[in-house]
Design an enzyme around this catalytic site. Sequence first.
Site, short mmCIF file in Angstrom:
data_model
loop_
_atom_site.label_atom_id
_atom_site.label_comp_id
_atom_site.label_asym_id
_atom_site.label_seq_id
_atom_site.Cartn_x
_atom_site.Cartn_y
_atom_site.Cartn_z
N TRP A 117 56.02 -9.37 -11.64
CA TRP A 117 55.30 -10.38 -12.42
C TRP A 117 54.06 -9.86 -13.13
O TRP A 117 53.42 -10.59 -13.87
CB TRP A 117 54.89 -11.56 -11.52
CG TRP A 117 54.40 -11.20 -10.15
CD1 TRP A 117 55.09 -11.39 -8.98
CD2 TRP A 117 53.14 -10.61 -9.78
NE1 TRP A 117 54.34 -10.94 -7.92
CE2 TRP A 117 53.14 -10.46 -8.38
CE3 TRP A 117 52.02 -10.18 -10.50
CZ2 TRP A 117 52.08 -9.90 -7.67
CZ3 TRP A 117 50.95 -9.63 -9.80
CH2 TRP A 117 50.99 -9.49 -8.41
N ASN A 118 53.70 -8.59 -12.92
CA ASN A 118 52.38 -8.20 -13.42
C ASN A 118 52.34 -7.86 -14.91
O ASN A 118 51.29 -8.02 -15.53
CB ASN A 118 51.78 -7.07 -12.57
CG ASN A 118 52.62 -5.83 -12.55
OD1 ASN A 118 53.82 -5.90 -12.81
ND2 ASN A 118 52.02 -4.71 -12.27
N GLY A 152 58.88 -2.78 -8.79
CA GLY A 152 58.37 -3.79 -7.88
C GLY A 152 57.87 -3.19 -6.58
O GLY A 152 57.51 -2.02 -6.53
N LEU A 193 57.88 1.95 -7.87
CA LEU A 193 57.29 1.10 -6.84
C LEU A 193 55.76 1.15 -6.89
O LEU A 193 55.19 1.51 -7.91
CB LEU A 193 57.86 1.51 -5.47
CG LEU A 193 59.40 1.60 -5.44
CD1 LEU A 193 59.89 2.09 -4.10
CD2 LEU A 193 60.05 0.28 -5.81
N GLU A 235 48.76 -1.06 -0.24
CA GLU A 235 48.48 -1.56 -1.58
C GLU A 235 47.99 -3.00 -1.47
O GLU A 235 48.67 -3.85 -0.89
CB GLU A 235 49.78 -1.50 -2.38
CG GLU A 235 49.62 -1.85 -3.82
CD GLU A 235 50.95 -1.81 -4.56
OE1 GLU A 235 51.94 -2.32 -4.03
OE2 GLU A 235 50.95 -1.29 -5.69
N GLU A 248 61.29 7.17 -15.76
CA GLU A 248 61.56 6.47 -17.01
C GLU A 248 60.82 7.19 -18.13
O GLU A 248 60.02 8.08 -17.88
CB GLU A 248 61.10 5.00 -16.90
CG GLU A 248 61.92 4.24 -15.84
CD GLU A 248 61.66 2.75 -15.83
OE1 GLU A 248 62.30 2.03 -16.61
OE2 GLU A 248 60.80 2.30 -15.05
P1 NAD Z 1 58.61 -7.72 -5.74
O1 NAD Z 1 59.24 -6.47 -5.25
O2 NAD Z 1 58.32 -8.79 -4.76
O3 NAD Z 1 59.52 -8.40 -6.86
C1 NAD Z 1 59.98 -7.67 -7.96
C2 NAD Z 1 61.28 -8.27 -8.45
O4 NAD Z 1 62.31 -8.08 -7.47
C3 NAD Z 1 61.22 -9.75 -8.72
O5 NAD Z 1 61.95 -10.02 -9.89
C4 NAD Z 1 61.91 -10.34 -7.50
O6 NAD Z 1 62.46 -11.61 -7.71
C5 NAD Z 1 62.98 -9.31 -7.25
N1 NAD Z 1 63.53 -9.28 -5.89
C6 NAD Z 1 62.93 -9.64 -4.72
N2 NAD Z 1 63.76 -9.40 -3.68
C7 NAD Z 1 64.89 -8.89 -4.19
C8 NAD Z 1 66.12 -8.43 -3.62
N3 NAD Z 1 66.34 -8.45 -2.30
N4 NAD Z 1 67.06 -7.93 -4.45
C9 NAD Z 1 66.86 -7.87 -5.78
N5 NAD Z 1 65.73 -8.30 -6.38
C10 NAD Z 1 64.76 -8.80 -5.59
O7 NAD Z 1 57.32 -7.24 -6.51
P2 NAD Z 1 56.17 -8.16 -7.12
O8 NAD Z 1 55.41 -8.74 -5.99
O9 NAD Z 1 56.76 -9.05 -8.16
O10 NAD Z 1 55.29 -7.05 -7.87
C11 NAD Z 1 54.30 -6.32 -7.25
C12 NAD Z 1 54.82 -4.94 -6.84
O11 NAD Z 1 55.38 -4.25 -7.95
C13 NAD Z 1 53.69 -4.06 -6.36
O12 NAD Z 1 54.09 -3.36 -5.21
C14 NAD Z 1 53.48 -3.10 -7.51
O13 NAD Z 1 52.88 -1.90 -7.18
C15 NAD Z 1 54.86 -2.92 -8.00
N6 NAD Z 1 54.86 -2.40 -9.38
C16 NAD Z 1 55.28 -1.11 -9.62
C17 NAD Z 1 55.24 -0.58 -10.92
C18 NAD Z 1 55.70 0.82 -11.25
O14 NAD Z 1 56.02 1.07 -12.40
N7 NAD Z 1 55.73 1.75 -10.34
C19 NAD Z 1 54.76 -1.37 -11.95
C20 NAD Z 1 54.33 -2.66 -11.66
C21 NAD Z 1 54.41 -3.17 -10.38
#
Ligand code: NAD
Length: 474
Positions: free
Chosen positions: A129-130, A205, A228, A361, A438
Site C-alpha cells: 500500500w505504500n 511487500g 521485501l 522494520e 527488478e
Molecule cells: P503485505 O505483505 O502485508 O501486503 C502486500 C500485498 O500482499 C498486499 O497486496 C496483500 O493483500 C498481499 N497479500 C497478503 N497476504 C498474501 C498471501 N498470503 N498471498 C498473496 N498475497 C498476499 O505488505 P504491506 O503491509 O502492504 O506493505 C509493507 C511491506 O512492504 C513492508 O515490509 C515493506 O518494507 C515492504 N515493501 C518492500 C518494497 C521493496 O521494493 N523491497 C517496497 C515497498 C514496500
Amino acid sequence: MVDVVSPIDAQVLARVAPTAPADVDAAVRAARAAQPAWARRTGSERARVLHAIADLIEARVEDLAETETRNTGKILSDTRREVRRAAGSFRYYAGWAEQVRGETIPVGPEYHTYTVPEPHGVVAGVIPWNVPFFFAAKKIAPALAFGNACLLKPAEETPLTALRLGELLAEAGIPQGLVQVLPGGRETGAALVSHPGVDLIVFTGHHDTGKAIARAAAANLTPIALELGGKSPQVVFPDADLDRAVDAVVLGVFASCGQMCIAGSRLVLHESIYDEVLDRVAARVRTLQVGDPFDERTDLGPQITAAQRDKTVAFIAETRNAGRLVAQAALPDDERLRDGFYVPPTVFDRLDEGARVLREEVFGPVLAVSSFRDDAEALRLADDTQFGLAAGVWTADIARAHRFAGQVRAGTVWINTYRVLSDLVPFGGVGLSGYGRENGTEAARLYLRPKSVWTSLAGGIPQGYGMGGAGAAG
Ligand code: NAD
C-alpha cells in the site's frame, strides 16, 4: 464489500468488492487467452501502446496524484512525482520492447545455436500500500513490454489508483483480459499466487507474506521475485559533508512517514561527530510538520491505517524502555485531522543491544541511532540485521566508501547520497529483503526466459549413448 478509508481523516472514500477466488480463476483464464496474440505483436507495436498509456497518465497527473494522496496520506508533491515516474516507467519499458534480442552462440562448426527470449505468459504482480500507483506501473509496464499478460493485485487498503490505471490501459488499447486489476486482500492474493495458470510471480511487500507466497509458488514451481522490507543503515564518517548527511538522514527515514522499504531507519555515527550530528538531526526532527498531506507546508502525512499507526505507537512506547528518546515532533492540532492516523517522528539512541527497534522494520517514522569507533565496527553494525535491502555511507574518502560498498550486505549502496532510484538500475535485496532483481537489464532477465535452439549443420546427433557435447566442454 471493503471500505477504502482515507488515513487523513478516517473518512470512507469508496467501497470495493474483493475479487473472489472463482473470479481469480476466470481472470487467469482470460489472461492466458489474451497473451499469445500480444506476444506475437512486434516490439514497436507494443511500444506504441505503452507510450499511449504514458500519454494518458501524464494528462491526468493531478487527478491521479490527488486520489493517491487521499487514499495513502502521502504528501501531494510526492504523489505527483510518483505518478510522473509511473508514466516514465511505461516509456522506459516501451524502449525495451524494441530491444529484445537473443544471441547466437558459436559452439562449433557443426551447429548453429541461438537463443530466443520468450515471455513467461501470465505474470502475477502483488503490491503493497505504500506506493500503489507507481508499483502498479512497475509491475505492469515490463510485463507488457516483454510480451506477458499481467494480473495485478493491489493492497486492499489502496486499490483506487490501480483500478483507475486499469481503465486507462483499456483506453490506450490494451486487449481485453491481458491486464486485469484484481482488488482484494490476502485471500485474493493467495488465490492468485497459488493458481497453476500463473507463470511468474513478482511480489513487493512484507517478508512474512513473501515467505507465504514462496511456499505457494513452490507447489507449482512458479518462478518468483520478492522485493521485501529493510532495516537500512546510514553510516556517517567524520570526514563527510555533514550538512548533506544530516539532510539525507532526515529525508531518508521520515519521507512517506517512514513507510518506505528503503527507509534509512538506523543511523550509525562515528563517535567523534556523534553529539554534533545527533543534535542537528534532533533539531530538524522537532520542527517537522506532521499534518494534512494536501498542505504544502506539511513534511509528513499520516500512516496508512489505524493498525499501522498503533503498531508504530507501540514500538515507540516499548523503545522508551530500551533507550533514550532524543527528539520527537509534534502531532497536528488541526481539529479536521482528529480521526487521522498520525504518528510523531521520533529519534532514539543509547539502545540496548537487543532492542527490537534495531532489528525489526517499524514501517513508521522512527530512527534508531548508534555509534562506532572504526571502519570494522561501522561495517559490523551496518550488517547487524537479517535484512539487506540498502545502505548509505557518508565520507570524503573514496577508497573507504568503495571498500564499505563492496563489503556491506545490501542490494543497493548509496555513497554520499540516499534514496535515489531509477528504472535503469537493478533493485532488490538479500536475506530477509528478498531475492530477484527488478529494473533495467535485470527486468529483461526477470520477465523473459531464453529458449535455446540447436541446428545441426552436419546432420545427425553425437554418437554414443552418453550425454552429447559440443563447444568447449564437448
Ligand atoms: P503485505 O505483505 O502485508 O501486503 C502486500 C500485498 O500482499 C498486499 O497486496 C496483500 O493483500 C498481499 N497479500 C497478503 N497476504 C498474501 C498471501 N498470503 N498471498 C498473496 N498475497 C498476499 O505488505 P504491506 O503491509 O502492504 O506493505 C509493507 C511491506 O512492504 C513492508 O515490509 C515493506 O518494507 C515492504 N515493501 C518492500 C518494497 C521493496 O521494493 N523491497 C517496497 C515497498 C514496500
